[in-house]
Design a protein around this motif. Sequence first.
Motif, PDB file in Angstrom:
ATOM      1  N   THR A   1      -1.523  50.454  39.001  1.00 43.71           N
ATOM      2  CA  THR A   1      -2.163  50.979  37.787  1.00 43.71           C
ATOM      3  C   THR A   1      -1.122  51.736  36.969  1.00 43.71           C
ATOM      4  OG1 THR A   1      -2.699  53.065  38.807  1.00 43.71           O
ATOM      5  CG2 THR A   1      -4.332  51.326  39.038  1.00 43.71           C
ATOM      6  N   PRO A   2      -1.363  51.862  35.676  1.00 40.52           N
ATOM      7  CA  PRO A   2      -0.391  52.621  34.860  1.00 40.52           C
ATOM      8  C   PRO A   2      -0.183  54.036  35.397  1.00 40.52           C
ATOM      9  CG  PRO A   2      -1.991  51.501  33.449  1.00 40.52           C
ATOM     10  CD  PRO A   2      -2.447  51.293  34.860  1.00 40.52           C
ATOM     11  N   ARG A   3      -1.289  54.632  35.907  1.00 41.70           N
ATOM     12  CA  ARG A   3      -1.149  56.013  36.388  1.00 41.70           C
ATOM     13  C   ARG A   3      -0.208  56.074  37.597  1.00 41.70           C
ATOM     14  NH1 ARG A   3      -6.284  59.847  37.247  1.00 41.70           N
ATOM     15  NH2 ARG A   3      -6.135  59.859  34.998  1.00 41.70           N
ATOM     16  N   ALA A   4      -0.361  55.103  38.511  1.00 37.17           N
ATOM     17  CA  ALA A   4       0.507  55.081  39.692  1.00 37.17           C
ATOM     18  C   ALA A   4       1.958  54.848  39.286  1.00 37.17           C
ATOM     19  CB  ALA A   4       0.047  53.995  40.661  1.00 37.17           C
ATOM     20  N   LEU A   5       2.132  53.973  38.318  1.00 41.33           N
ATOM     21  CA  LEU A   5       3.487  53.707  37.825  1.00 41.33           C
ATOM     22  C   LEU A   5       4.128  54.983  37.288  1.00 41.33           C
ATOM     23  CD1 LEU A   5       3.384  50.297  35.933  1.00 41.33           C
ATOM     24  CD2 LEU A   5       4.964  50.963  37.756  1.00 41.33           C
ATOM     25  N   LEU A   6       3.302  55.736  36.545  1.00 39.36           N
ATOM     26  CA  LEU A   6       3.792  56.989  35.967  1.00 39.36           C
ATOM     27  C   LEU A   6       4.201  57.955  37.075  1.00 39.36           C
ATOM     28  CD1 LEU A   6       4.170  58.645  33.322  1.00 39.36           C
ATOM     29  CD2 LEU A   6       1.908  59.576  33.736  1.00 39.36           C
ATOM     30  N   ALA A   7       3.353  58.015  38.139  1.00 37.26           N
ATOM     31  CA  ALA A   7       3.643  58.927  39.247  1.00 37.26           C
ATOM     32  C   ALA A   7       4.962  58.551  39.909  1.00 37.26           C
ATOM     33  CB  ALA A   7       2.501  58.895  40.264  1.00 37.26           C
ATOM     34  N   VAL A   8       5.175  57.258  40.105  1.00 37.20           N
ATOM     35  CA  VAL A   8       6.412  56.790  40.732  1.00 37.20           C
ATOM     36  C   VAL A   8       7.605  57.147  39.850  1.00 37.20           C
ATOM     37  CG1 VAL A   8       7.729  54.734  41.357  1.00 37.20           C
ATOM     38  CG2 VAL A   8       5.355  54.970  42.094  1.00 37.20           C
ATOM     39  N   ALA A   9       7.418  56.932  38.544  1.00 31.34           N
ATOM     40  CA  ALA A   9       8.512  57.233  37.617  1.00 31.34           C
ATOM     41  C   ALA A   9       8.846  58.717  37.636  1.00 31.34           C
ATOM     42  CB  ALA A   9       8.120  56.798  36.204  1.00 31.34           C
ATOM     43  N   LEU A  10       7.802  59.571  37.673  1.00 27.46           N
ATOM     44  CA  LEU A  10       8.019  61.022  37.697  1.00 27.46           C
ATOM     45  C   LEU A  10       8.726  61.433  38.978  1.00 27.46           C
ATOM     46  CD1 LEU A  10       4.730  62.530  36.249  1.00 27.46           C
ATOM     47  CD2 LEU A  10       7.026  62.694  35.293  1.00 27.46           C
ATOM     48  N   LEU A  11       8.288  60.844  40.097  1.00 31.82           N
ATOM     49  CA  LEU A  11       8.878  61.154  41.392  1.00 31.82           C
ATOM     50  C   LEU A  11      10.361  60.791  41.371  1.00 31.82           C
ATOM     51  CD1 LEU A  11       7.112  62.203  43.749  1.00 31.82           C
ATOM     52  CD2 LEU A  11       7.519  60.023  44.880  1.00 31.82           C
ATOM     53  N   GLY A  12      10.608  59.593  40.813  1.00 31.77           N
ATOM     54  CA  GLY A  12      11.995  59.127  40.726  1.00 31.77           C
ATOM     55  C   GLY A  12      12.844  60.060  39.894  1.00 31.77           C
ATOM     56  N   ALA A  13      12.234  60.595  38.849  1.00 31.88           N
ATOM     57  CA  ALA A  13      12.982  61.482  37.968  1.00 31.88           C
ATOM     58  C   ALA A  13      13.231  62.823  38.627  1.00 31.88           C
ATOM     59  CB  ALA A  13      12.237  61.663  36.652  1.00 31.88           C
ATOM     60  N   ALA A  14      12.252  63.272  39.421  1.00 30.38           N
ATOM     61  CA  ALA A  14      12.357  64.605  40.005  1.00 30.38           C
ATOM     62  C   ALA A  14      13.281  64.628  41.213  1.00 30.38           C
ATOM     63  CB  ALA A  14      10.971  65.110  40.398  1.00 30.38           C
ATOM     64  N   LEU A  15      13.303  63.551  41.984  1.00 30.38           N
ATOM     65  CA  LEU A  15      14.017  63.572  43.260  1.00 30.38           C
ATOM     66  C   LEU A  15      15.527  63.808  43.151  1.00 30.38           C
ATOM     67  CD1 LEU A  15      12.252  61.012  45.595  1.00 30.38           C
ATOM     68  CD2 LEU A  15      12.539  63.462  45.932  1.00 30.38           C
ATOM     69  N   PRO A  16      16.240  63.103  42.279  1.00 35.19           N
ATOM     70  CA  PRO A  16      17.698  63.292  42.310  1.00 35.19           C
ATOM     71  C   PRO A  16      18.105  64.737  42.082  1.00 35.19           C
ATOM     72  CG  PRO A  16      17.111  61.415  40.958  1.00 35.19           C
ATOM     73  CD  PRO A  16      15.844  62.115  41.286  1.00 35.19           C
ATOM     74  N   ALA A  17      17.380  65.451  41.225  1.00 34.81           N
ATOM     75  CA  ALA A  17      17.719  66.836  40.934  1.00 34.81           C
ATOM     76  C   ALA A  17      17.574  67.714  42.181  1.00 34.81           C
ATOM     77  CB  ALA A  17      16.837  67.367  39.819  1.00 34.81           C
ATOM     78  N   LEU A  18      16.650  67.349  43.075  1.00 32.05           N
ATOM     79  CA  LEU A  18      16.370  68.188  44.233  1.00 32.05           C
ATOM     80  C   LEU A  18      17.166  67.763  45.468  1.00 32.05           C
ATOM     81  CD1 LEU A  18      12.483  68.468  43.971  1.00 32.05           C
ATOM     82  CD2 LEU A  18      14.139  70.254  43.535  1.00 32.05           C
ATOM     83  N   ALA A  19      17.780  66.574  45.404  1.00 35.62           N
ATOM     84  CA  ALA A  19      18.373  66.008  46.613  1.00 35.62           C
ATOM     85  C   ALA A  19      19.235  67.022  47.353  1.00 35.62           C
ATOM     86  CB  ALA A  19      19.194  64.777  46.256  1.00 35.62           C
ATOM     87  N   GLY A  20      18.770  67.437  48.525  1.00 37.28           N
ATOM     88  CA  GLY A  20      19.552  68.325  49.366  1.00 37.28           C
ATOM     89  C   GLY A  20      19.525  69.774  48.943  1.00 37.28           C
ATOM     90  N   GLU A  21      19.234  70.050  47.672  1.00 36.83           N
ATOM     91  CA  GLU A  21      19.281  71.432  47.219  1.00 36.83           C
ATOM     92  C   GLU A  21      17.927  72.114  47.407  1.00 36.83           C
ATOM     93  OE1 GLU A  21      21.044  72.046  43.365  1.00 36.83           O
ATOM     94  OE2 GLU A  21      22.450  70.416  43.728  1.00 36.83           O
ATOM     95  N   ILE A  22      17.960  73.433  47.503  1.00 32.46           N
ATOM     96  CA  ILE A  22      16.741  74.191  47.709  1.00 32.46           C
ATOM     97  C   ILE A  22      16.085  74.441  46.350  1.00 32.46           C
ATOM     98  CG2 ILE A  22      15.803  76.374  48.552  1.00 32.46           C
ATOM     99  CD1 ILE A  22      18.358  76.486  50.375  1.00 32.46           C
ATOM    100  N   ALA A  23      14.786  74.128  46.243  1.00 30.27           N
ATOM    101  CA  ALA A  23      14.077  74.358  44.984  1.00 30.27           C
ATOM    102  C   ALA A  23      14.047  75.854  44.688  1.00 30.27           C
ATOM    103  CB  ALA A  23      12.659  73.823  45.080  1.00 30.27           C
ATOM    104  N   THR A  24      14.081  76.194  43.401  1.00 27.76           N
ATOM    105  CA  THR A  24      14.149  77.602  42.993  1.00 27.76           C
ATOM    106  C   THR A  24      13.041  78.429  43.642  1.00 27.76           C
ATOM    107  OG1 THR A  24      15.059  76.835  40.924  1.00 27.76           O
ATOM    108  CG2 THR A  24      14.288  79.098  40.967  1.00 27.76           C
TER     109      THR A  24
END
Lengths: 106, 258
Positions: free
Chosen positions: B2-25
């Motif tokens: 569904t478009p909503r699931a696609l959006l969720a995957v896209a958001l996850l993809g966007a968020a993950l690299p920034a957090l990779a290995g680092e501790i969230a604020t």
Amino acid sequence: MAAALVNVPAKARRGAVIEIKTLMSHVMEPGYRHTAAGEVVPRDIITSFTCRFNGAEIFRADLYPAIAANPFLSFFTTASESGKFEFEWIGDNGFVATASAAITVE
Amino acid sequence: MTPRALLAVALLGAALPALAGEIATADRRSGYDFMSPETKAMQDDDTANPAMLSVLDGETLWTTKAGAANKSCNDCHGAVDVSMKGVAARYPAFNAASAAPVDLGQRVNLCRGQHQEAEAFAPESRELLALTALIARQSRGMPITAGGDPRLTPFLARGRELFVQRQGQLNLACANCHDDNWDKHLAGSSITQGQPTGYPIYRLEWQGMGSLQRRLRGCMTGVRAQAFDFDAPDMIALELYLMSRARGMTIDAPAVRP
């Protein structure tokens, strides 16, 4: 350089139980350790702590090698009258340090 | 999908690299938060915190004249609680003369050389720790701001590189413990995140004061690597990265640590 931190309440009600806290800067070298070359590091500790109130001794402690560096001692007393606490630390190699604190009892 | 699931995957993809290995604020925790209630109480009470003995020594040194210029820190800077407020929170800072960052201890020694015309204090000497403890004390409760200067960018990158670089016979990077496993224990001790909020510290294990550099050297020896020399450029870069990693966290210097 001997530095001491002493915490005595500035004011207390007559008959109240007050806590006195003292922290003394000292290496407390136990005399059991060796240098890399195998020589014993000579003992250098505080051996005695005394607290007097208006000249009368109210607390005394003997210290031994197992006590950590910068000994922290806290004890309780009853505020009976206004006056001055005098603290004295005596140790090896002629170590002597003193501190004092005044209290007003109402 | 569904478009909503696609959006969720896209958001996850966007968020993950920034957090990779680092501790969230939001997950960052100071070493203080890992301590026992007894050790916290020792730090919180200025008459029980043994690091305050060093601060007392520092107060004496602040007003003691030194060097060929026969000047004290106080002669130029004035009262320490005014002039040094917030200073420790922004160090290591860029030093234009050497075109490199300097940490607080180096800054004190630069001042001694240039303005007091006195000999530099040795690393980890009682005097240097006392003055840095006194200065760091003036930033207690303030947020860490280090690393904001754009001239520091290459040094920050070097520090980050060192942080994730495996080293020593145990072949561990700082990040392996302090980013990836900070919520676990090593034997009986908490691993912690390595957030340098309270340096110089009184470490119970040392029964004395020590700088962040001493602590880092301890960690390097622990993974059986060759520890960096005191004040080596890589040491300062690593300090700088750690401080910028803790940016926004509250200074609790001079801290007590187990």
